[in-house]
Design a protein around this motif. Sequence first.
Motif, short mmCIF file in Angstrom:
data_model
loop_
_atom_site.label_atom_id
_atom_site.label_comp_id
_atom_site.label_asym_id
_atom_site.label_seq_id
_atom_site.Cartn_x
_atom_site.Cartn_y
_atom_site.Cartn_z
N ILE A 1 0.83 -1.21 0.00
CA ILE A 1 0.00 0.00 0.00
C ILE A 1 0.87 1.26 0.00
O ILE A 1 0.56 2.24 -0.67
N HIS A 2 1.98 1.23 0.75
CA HIS A 2 2.85 2.40 0.82
C HIS A 2 3.47 2.73 -0.54
O HIS A 2 3.62 3.91 -0.89
N TYR A 3 3.84 1.71 -1.30
CA TYR A 3 4.53 1.94 -2.56
C TYR A 3 3.61 1.90 -3.78
O TYR A 3 4.08 1.78 -4.90
N LEU A 4 2.30 2.04 -3.56
CA LEU A 4 1.40 2.15 -4.71
C LEU A 4 1.71 3.43 -5.48
O LEU A 4 2.13 4.43 -4.89
N PRO A 5 1.53 3.42 -6.77
CA PRO A 5 1.82 4.64 -7.54
C PRO A 5 0.84 5.76 -7.20
O PRO A 5 -0.21 5.54 -6.62
N ASP A 6 1.23 6.98 -7.57
CA ASP A 6 0.43 8.17 -7.31
C ASP A 6 -0.86 8.08 -8.13
O ASP A 6 -0.86 8.30 -9.34
N TYR A 7 -1.95 7.77 -7.45
CA TYR A 7 -3.22 7.57 -8.15
C TYR A 7 -3.74 8.91 -8.67
O TYR A 7 -3.91 9.87 -7.92
N GLY A 8 -3.99 9.00 -9.95
CA GLY A 8 -4.52 10.22 -10.57
C GLY A 8 -3.50 11.35 -10.63
O GLY A 8 -3.86 12.48 -10.91
N MET A 9 -2.24 11.06 -10.33
CA MET A 9 -1.15 12.06 -10.35
C MET A 9 -1.48 13.27 -9.48
O MET A 9 -1.15 14.40 -9.80
N ARG A 10 -2.13 13.03 -8.35
CA ARG A 10 -2.52 14.13 -7.47
C ARG A 10 -1.30 14.79 -6.82
O ARG A 10 -1.26 16.00 -6.69
#
Length: 144
Positions: free
Chosen positions: A95-104
């Motif tokens: 979960i910590h290293y998930l990519p930036d969702y929606g480039m927020r």
Amino acid sequence: MLTRMLRFGPALPRLLSNQHARFVSQSKPSSATGSTAVTELHPSAEASGHAEVSPFVKNPDYHGFSSDPVEDEWNMKVGFFLGISVAVVIGGTFIHYLPDYGMRQWARREAERLIVERESEDLPLIGENYYDTNKIILPTAGEE
């Protein structure tokens, strides 16, 4: 109810297991008498030649890993420790290293960079003509 269960003590698993259950067959009778067949679900120990003891009788704290009580408890503890550890550690890392969702996060950094750049050049943050007025097509009075 609890006091009644405590009164039976170690005999409780034997009392709870229905070792001499009888069931009536729902199939058509095969004899001329027409009576339903009554069968034993668990034949008695004398009839079968040996007696199987439920793991719960040998080990009241049976966890389902082994018939040996010590090995059963150790396997349960190791299994739960590894299962919880793997779920928490690997799950948390994933979960910590998930990519930036929606480039927020990128959009926030880019907006802050543009604000600093425009403030240093004494420009307004947003110009009054944000959109190019030559590209905006307005409807005529007759089309409304």
